[in-house]
Design a protein around this motif. Sequence first.
Motif, PDB file in Angstrom:
ATOM      1  N   VAL A  53      37.922 -75.679  11.406  1.00  0.00           N
ATOM      2  CA  VAL A  53      39.587 -76.036  11.258  1.00  0.00           C
ATOM      3  C   VAL A  53      39.585 -76.282   9.363  1.00  0.00           C
ATOM      4  O   VAL A  53      41.026 -76.079   8.692  1.00  0.00           O
ATOM      5  CB  VAL A  53      39.330 -77.629  11.802  1.00  0.00           C
ATOM      6  CG1 VAL A  53      40.526 -78.190  11.065  1.00  0.00           C
ATOM      7  CG2 VAL A  53      39.381 -77.120  13.406  1.00  0.00           C
ATOM      8  N   VAL A  54      38.743 -76.324   8.733  1.00  0.00           N
ATOM      9  CA  VAL A  54      39.144 -77.308   7.252  1.00  0.00           C
ATOM     10  C   VAL A  54      38.986 -75.565   6.826  1.00  0.00           C
ATOM     11  O   VAL A  54      39.985 -75.452   5.407  1.00  0.00           O
ATOM     12  CB  VAL A  54      37.485 -77.443   6.725  1.00  0.00           C
ATOM     13  CG1 VAL A  54      37.660 -77.670   5.291  1.00  0.00           C
ATOM     14  CG2 VAL A  54      37.542 -78.758   7.137  1.00  0.00           C
ATOM     15  N   VAL A  55      38.339 -74.562   6.716  1.00  0.00           N
ATOM     16  CA  VAL A  55      39.141 -73.256   6.308  1.00  0.00           C
ATOM     17  C   VAL A  55      40.433 -72.637   6.603  1.00  0.00           C
ATOM     18  O   VAL A  55      41.220 -72.012   6.382  1.00  0.00           O
ATOM     19  CB  VAL A  55      37.782 -72.137   6.726  1.00  0.00           C
ATOM     20  CG1 VAL A  55      38.729 -70.926   5.947  1.00  0.00           C
ATOM     21  CG2 VAL A  55      36.974 -72.329   6.290  1.00  0.00           C
ATOM     22  N   ALA A  56      40.456 -72.772   7.506  1.00  0.00           N
ATOM     23  CA  ALA A  56      41.807 -72.227   8.635  1.00  0.00           C
ATOM     24  C   ALA A  56      43.760 -73.509   7.529  1.00  0.00           C
ATOM     25  O   ALA A  56      44.737 -72.687   7.855  1.00  0.00           O
ATOM     26  CB  ALA A  56      42.057 -72.356   9.582  1.00  0.00           C
ATOM     27  N   VAL A  57      42.637 -74.549   7.580  1.00  0.00           N
ATOM     28  CA  VAL A  57      44.112 -74.893   6.809  1.00  0.00           C
ATOM     29  C   VAL A  57      44.003 -74.757   5.553  1.00  0.00           C
ATOM     30  O   VAL A  57      44.828 -75.141   4.935  1.00  0.00           O
ATOM     31  CB  VAL A  57      44.311 -76.852   7.278  1.00  0.00           C
ATOM     32  CG1 VAL A  57      44.598 -77.461   6.033  1.00  0.00           C
ATOM     33  CG2 VAL A  57      44.155 -76.757   8.320  1.00  0.00           C
TER      34      VAL A  57
END
Length: 151
Positions: A53-57
């Motif tokens: 999620v961190v990478v996707a954002v």
Amino acid sequence: MEPTMNPDGASDSPAVTGAGAVLLVPRWKPAPPPEWGPAATVPGRRRRLSPKVVVAVAVPVVLLAVAGTVVAVTRPDLPRQKVLDTAALQRQVLTVLRTDYRLNADTVACPVDQPVVEGHRFTCTAEVDGTTVTTWVTVRSTGQLEVARPK
């Protein structure tokens, strides 16, 4: 039916009889139903974000910041207002001098990056019959240019 026995020979659970059958009652509590996720089992504990999620954002945010920086560095004129095309401006002034004022003009030189703002006024120089002359150019509300007779 006989009650089940532990390895030490003791009964696993007390037997309850009723209607000719033996029912076994467990002495332990049954396991709670499984919960979804680690945060649900510990009250007051915050859930950690998944690295996915961190990478996707983070990736789109970083890409937008990099793209904005590249555009700002390579095209610093974007936030500015519209300016006149110098080559086209010089051709137009030369045409006016030749056709409207019937002058024998050879070349015209105008300043670069003149804003397209109503009432903006600037000068251009021209070679007329071997003499350098100056003419005023004014931007009108319709975007048209008004070229004054050279002096």
